[in-house]
Each structure stands twice: as C-alpha cells, then as structure tokens.
Design a protein around this motif. Structure first.
Motif, PDB file in Angstrom:
ATOM      1  N   LEU A 218       0.827  -1.203   0.000  1.00  0.00           N
ATOM      2  CA  LEU A 218       0.000   0.000   0.000  1.00  0.00           C
ATOM      3  C   LEU A 218       0.864   1.257   0.000  1.00  0.00           C
ATOM      4  O   LEU A 218       0.610   2.189  -0.768  1.00  0.00           O
ATOM      5  CB  LEU A 218      -0.930  -0.011   1.217  1.00  0.00           C
ATOM      6  N   GLU A 219       1.883   1.282   0.843  1.00  0.00           N
ATOM      7  CA  GLU A 219       2.752   2.456   0.899  1.00  0.00           C
ATOM      8  C   GLU A 219       3.469   2.675  -0.437  1.00  0.00           C
ATOM      9  O   GLU A 219       3.581   3.815  -0.910  1.00  0.00           O
ATOM     10  CB  GLU A 219       3.763   2.310   2.041  1.00  0.00           C
ATOM     11  N   LYS A 220       3.937   1.596  -1.044  1.00  0.00           N
ATOM     12  CA  LYS A 220       4.620   1.720  -2.343  1.00  0.00           C
ATOM     13  C   LYS A 220       3.668   2.215  -3.420  1.00  0.00           C
ATOM     14  O   LYS A 220       4.045   3.018  -4.273  1.00  0.00           O
ATOM     15  CB  LYS A 220       5.233   0.374  -2.739  1.00  0.00           C
ATOM     16  N   LEU A 221       2.432   1.745  -3.384  1.00  0.00           N
ATOM     17  CA  LEU A 221       1.445   2.185  -4.361  1.00  0.00           C
ATOM     18  C   LEU A 221       1.137   3.668  -4.193  1.00  0.00           C
ATOM     19  O   LEU A 221       1.074   4.413  -5.175  1.00  0.00           O
ATOM     20  CB  LEU A 221       0.158   1.365  -4.220  1.00  0.00           C
ATOM     21  N   ILE A 222       0.942   4.102  -2.951  1.00  0.00           N
ATOM     22  CA  ILE A 222       0.649   5.507  -2.696  1.00  0.00           C
ATOM     23  C   ILE A 222       1.769   6.392  -3.240  1.00  0.00           C
ATOM     24  O   ILE A 222       1.526   7.414  -3.882  1.00  0.00           O
ATOM     25  CB  ILE A 222       0.432   5.750  -1.191  1.00  0.00           C
ATOM     26  N   SER A 223       3.014   5.971  -3.016  1.00  0.00           N
ATOM     27  CA  SER A 223       4.162   6.747  -3.474  1.00  0.00           C
ATOM     28  C   SER A 223       4.295   6.722  -4.997  1.00  0.00           C
ATOM     29  O   SER A 223       4.439   7.759  -5.638  1.00  0.00           O
ATOM     30  CB  SER A 223       5.440   6.215  -2.831  1.00  0.00           C
ATOM     31  N   SER A 240      -8.957   7.329  19.583  1.00  0.00           N
ATOM     32  CA  SER A 240      -8.698   8.194  18.438  1.00  0.00           C
ATOM     33  C   SER A 240      -7.272   8.713  18.541  1.00  0.00           C
ATOM     34  O   SER A 240      -6.813   9.053  19.640  1.00  0.00           O
ATOM     35  CB  SER A 240      -9.693   9.353  18.398  1.00  0.00           C
ATOM     36  N   GLU A 241      -6.583   8.759  17.414  1.00  0.00           N
ATOM     37  CA  GLU A 241      -5.204   9.222  17.417  1.00  0.00           C
ATOM     38  C   GLU A 241      -4.759   9.554  15.995  1.00  0.00           C
ATOM     39  O   GLU A 241      -5.373   9.131  15.019  1.00  0.00           O
ATOM     40  CB  GLU A 241      -4.267   8.170  18.017  1.00  0.00           C
ATOM     41  N   PHE A 242      -3.687  10.315  15.921  1.00  0.00           N
ATOM     42  CA  PHE A 242      -3.024  10.605  14.653  1.00  0.00           C
ATOM     43  C   PHE A 242      -1.727   9.806  14.582  1.00  0.00           C
ATOM     44  O   PHE A 242      -0.943   9.790  15.537  1.00  0.00           O
ATOM     45  CB  PHE A 242      -2.677  12.088  14.532  1.00  0.00           C
ATOM     46  N   SER A 243      -1.511   9.151  13.451  1.00  0.00           N
ATOM     47  CA  SER A 243      -0.230   8.494  13.174  1.00  0.00           C
ATOM     48  C   SER A 243       0.294   9.055  11.860  1.00  0.00           C
ATOM     49  O   SER A 243      -0.487   9.402  10.979  1.00  0.00           O
ATOM     50  CB  SER A 243      -0.415   6.981  13.042  1.00  0.00           C
ATOM     51  N   GLN A 244       1.616   9.151  11.742  1.00  0.00           N
ATOM     52  CA  GLN A 244       2.165   9.605  10.463  1.00  0.00           C
ATOM     53  C   GLN A 244       3.553   9.031  10.233  1.00  0.00           C
ATOM     54  O   GLN A 244       4.269   8.695  11.176  1.00  0.00           O
ATOM     55  CB  GLN A 244       2.186  11.132  10.375  1.00  0.00           C
ATOM     56  N   THR A 245       3.905   8.919   8.954  1.00  0.00           N
ATOM     57  CA  THR A 245       5.225   8.425   8.582  1.00  0.00           C
ATOM     58  C   THR A 245       5.657   9.097   7.286  1.00  0.00           C
ATOM     59  O   THR A 245       4.821   9.569   6.519  1.00  0.00           O
ATOM     60  CB  THR A 245       5.215   6.885   8.400  1.00  0.00           C
ATOM     61  N   GLN A 246       6.947   9.151   7.069  1.00  0.00           N
ATOM     62  CA  GLN A 246       7.481   9.704   5.825  1.00  0.00           C
ATOM     63  C   GLN A 246       7.811   8.547   4.897  1.00  0.00           C
ATOM     64  O   GLN A 246       8.489   7.594   5.300  1.00  0.00           O
ATOM     65  CB  GLN A 246       8.736  10.529   6.092  1.00  0.00           C
ATOM     66  N   ILE A 247       7.333   8.608   3.679  1.00  0.00           N
ATOM     67  CA  ILE A 247       7.534   7.551   2.693  1.00  0.00           C
ATOM     68  C   ILE A 247       8.404   8.087   1.562  1.00  0.00           C
ATOM     69  O   ILE A 247       8.215   9.213   1.100  1.00  0.00           O
ATOM     70  CB  ILE A 247       6.178   7.055   2.140  1.00  0.00           C
ATOM     71  N   ASP A 248       9.360   7.276   1.116  1.00  0.00           N
ATOM     72  CA  ASP A 248      10.229   7.678   0.009  1.00  0.00           C
ATOM     73  C   ASP A 248       9.393   8.079  -1.200  1.00  0.00           C
ATOM     74  O   ASP A 248       8.441   7.382  -1.581  1.00  0.00           O
ATOM     75  CB  ASP A 248      11.155   6.522  -0.392  1.00  0.00           C
ATOM     76  N   GLY A 249       9.746   9.205  -1.788  1.00  0.00           N
ATOM     77  CA  GLY A 249       9.055   9.660  -2.983  1.00  0.00           C
ATOM     78  C   GLY A 249       7.887  10.588  -2.717  1.00  0.00           C
ATOM     79  O   GLY A 249       7.272  11.092  -3.662  1.00  0.00           O
TER      80      GLY A 249
END
Length: 319
Positions: A218-223, A240-249
C-alpha cells in the motif's frame, strides 16, 4: 463550531457505534456542517448471520432522531468492519457475507440498480468536484477478501503478524481497483478509508500490520502513483489518534487518522506502543473532521468530543 471562511470542504467520520447505547455526538457532528459523513466501520454491533437481526439494528440506527437530521442534510458514505459485517475479527470465511453486503448497501441507501449490488465487497469511490478543487474518497473493504490472521499464543497480545507474504487484506480484484483509483486520480486530495489501522502495528489487535507485505504494498502504491494529498482514515480501536510516517518519494507525511468510537471508548486505556503516533491518544467518545482549504492545500484534522470540544488537532500542508 461553524465552518470558517477558509474551509472549502468538511469531511466528518467515525466508527464503533452501538444502537443500544446513548449517542451524544450527532448534534455535534451536524454542527460541523459536514459536506459528507463517512462511516468507518462497526456502524452497528450485530455479530450475526441472521439478516433479520442485522436489518433491525440498521433500522434502529436510521430511526435515531439526530442521525435522521444528518441524513437529510449530508451525504452518507462509508465501509463496514467486523461487527456490522457479522463475524468478530471475521474475513473471507464468513458464510453470510453476500447477504450482509446487501443489508449494508440498504443502510447506506445505495440504489437497487447500482453496480455495487453485483460487486463482491463494499469498496467504492466518490469524487467531489468543487469550484476550487477536488477530493476523491476511496473506501476500502478490509473484510470480504481478508484471509486468516495469526493468533498470538506466546504473549498477552491477541494476534501477531503473519509470515511476510502470507495472506491478503484486500484480495487481488480490489487491489487492481485501488491501483487504478490512485494511478488515474487527478484529484487534489485522495482520502483512503480503511476500517482498521494502517500505520499503528504493534498493539496486537487487527491492523494492516498483521499483513506486513500488504502494508508495504500500500505504501509503495501511494508513493508510485503520484496521487496528490493522500490521507488515510481508520477506526476499529475505540481510541482516536493521529499516526504519520514519511515515505520515500512523497513530499508530505502519510497521515493515518483514527477516529473511534462514537458510543463507547476504551476508557481503561493505559497506553500502547505506536511508533508513528503524533500527539496524545483520545480515549473518550469522539468523531473526526477534516477541513480542506484548496487555495493553501492545507488540511486541519480535529478529534471532537461531546459538546463540540476539540480534544486533539493536527494541521498539514500538501503544497
């Protein structure tokens, strides 16, 4: 809590809604003046293969006085999770899933001649073309095709990740559809609705993290799709919460906004690991909103409780 002038579109969403418990939030949801309400799953708690019982619960929800007001003013879309699907932690093995799908579509007021009536699974998309920009809401079905999870017999967690490459969350037909949705999207924002969390993966409950190869896919597809402004919405967890990550590209962080639950929350929450968490966990009844500003390509994320109290917020630019 009225819409401010700089807000071009308001998306409100939530999950985990029991018809046998008081729901104090529909008036607060209405006060945010949403353009769309997105059900994130566990919209009723049926846990049954008895379609009459399931239908009765959906009817009870539709008869809720405040929810009726929302239906009249706001478009309703969304997905299901295990309890309205019909089998706790259930997936592809649930024998009444086709019948349950029809009851879900009835609840969502989907026309009898809609292609969704013939499709296996409740995944769908809806594009909103507005004067200043556009939003594509991509609703996933993480139940109909999802293969077995692995129980954790070694720790106090409920489940553990499958071996890498084993099993699927979406199934290949839905994956092909999702790839097309993202690769061909020209929307300013692309909102992916997943009933279970995508980023938080260490709590030992249901999540994409139990299928690590699917989460990576999923992450690769989004990028690779280069789709703009991709945001994930999830539910299921009674927090309830916020999560985030940085993905290459990608030049912005991928945010997974979890909003759960509408009528009952994990009041005894004392903490759990989430390496992607931003801010604090909210463990009282709440719903989520996303306020879109097209001119600045900015989104204000809010976790909102009873009486319209903002319990947590996050702001992100997608320039």
């Amino acid at each position: 809590m009225n819409k401010v002038e700089s807000t071009d579109f308001v998306l409100a969403f939530g999950s985990c809604n029991r018809t046998d418990l008081p729901n104090l939030l529909w008036d607060d949801i209405l006060n945010t003046k949403p353009n769309v309400w997105v059900w994130g799953g566990d919209n009723v708690y049926a846990d049954t293969d008895d379609m009459e019982a399931l239908r009765a619960m959906y009817t009870m929800q539709n008869e809720n006085k405040e929810y009726k007001k929302l239906i009249k003013k706001t478009e309703i879309i969304g997905t299901w999770d295990d309890h309205d699907y019909g089998l706790n932690d259930g997936g592809v093995e649930f024998e009444a899933k086709a019948e349950s799908q029809q009851e879900f579509l009835n609840f969502m007021n989907v026309s009898t001649d809609s292609p969704l009536r013939e499709q296996e699974g409740v995944y769908s998309s809806k594009k909103y073309d507005l004067e200043k920009g556009s939003i594509n809401i991509i609703v996933l079905d993480t139940r109909y095709f999802r293969t077995a999870i692995t129980l954790d017999t070694e720790t106090d967690k409920r489940v553990k990740p499958n071996e890498y490459g084993m099993g699927t969350v979406l199934g290949e037909i839905q994956w092909t559809w999702l790839e097309k949705q993202l690769n061909q999207s020209n929307a300013d924002f692309n909102i992916i609705v997943s009933s279970v969390q995508v980023l938080s993966n260490e709590h030992g409950f249901e999540a994409w993290g139990n299928f690590p190869h699917e989460a990576d896919r999923l992450e690769k597809l989004i990028s690779s799709s280069k789709a703009e402004g991709v945001i994930i919405l999830s539910g299921d967890r009674h927090i309830s919460e916020f999560s985030q990550t940085q993905i290459d590209g990608m030049n912005y962080p991928l945010i997974d906004f979890t909003s759960s639950g509408l009528t009952h929350a994990y009041k005894g929450f004392t903490g759990e690991p989430n390496p992607y968490r931003v801010g604090d966990v909210v463990f009282t009844e709440s719903f989520g909103t996303l306020e879109f500003d097209f001119s600045s390509k900015k989104v204000d994320f809010k976790i909102i409780g009873n009486n319209g109290v903002v319990l947590q917020k996050l702001e992100q630019s997608y320039q």
